[in-house]
Design an enzyme around this catalytic site. Sequence first.
Site, short mmCIF file in Angstrom:
data_model
loop_
_atom_site.label_atom_id
_atom_site.label_comp_id
_atom_site.label_asym_id
_atom_site.label_seq_id
_atom_site.Cartn_x
_atom_site.Cartn_y
_atom_site.Cartn_z
CB ALA A 69 40.52 37.49 28.86
CB ALA A 116 34.25 39.80 30.39
CG ASP A 117 39.86 40.32 34.73
OD1 ASP A 117 39.08 40.70 35.62
OD2 ASP A 117 41.07 40.37 34.70
CB THR A 118 39.54 44.86 31.53
OG1 THR A 118 38.50 44.15 30.52
CG2 THR A 118 40.32 45.71 30.62
CE LYS A 144 36.35 38.72 37.16
NZ LYS A 144 36.49 40.04 36.61
#
Length: 197
Positions: A113, A76-78, A55
Amino acid sequence: MPDPVPLYLASRSPRRAELLEQIGIAHRPVESSVDETPRAGEAPASYVERLARDKAAAGAATVGLPDRQGALVLGADTAIEQDGSILGKPAGPGEARRYLQSLSGREHEVLSAVAVTDGRGTESRLNRTRVRVRPLEATEIEAYIETGEPMDKAGAYAIQGRGAVFVEEITGSYSAVMGLPLCETDQLLRGFGAGTL
């Protein structure tokens, strides 16, 4: 005093924007569409960190990094990991129901992250936070699904919303469960000369 380093947020999440505002980070949104399909055999932690980096890279391409001197892009990613599987955003009410039934009365891990790039280099960090959900009644699950809140949340619940009443215990970062680990975010930005304090 010089202007702060321009930061672009490669996310449409209002929660991530609010968290950046909470720590005084001015930013602008930027489009960053990426394929979120897990790769064959990819571990959940690797998946989440890869998406954060992808991203950030997609956002950097959109704003023209590294040609914009001093600009940064944050991605970011979750995701939720339970029993070695990724619980992402539910595809519909049926999947949301299955996720919530699976989380009921158990502990799971939230993987969040964050990645920052200046177009020349990218750094990323991963946060792991343990969350215990109290036992849920079937009627509670149905009522929660009816609110619509679970439908765009990893694991089908929002700790910052109505889903907070399900969370019995958290060990780790509250902001990471919301979608952006602020301690790691600040550390990364400092590494690029754009810390918050």
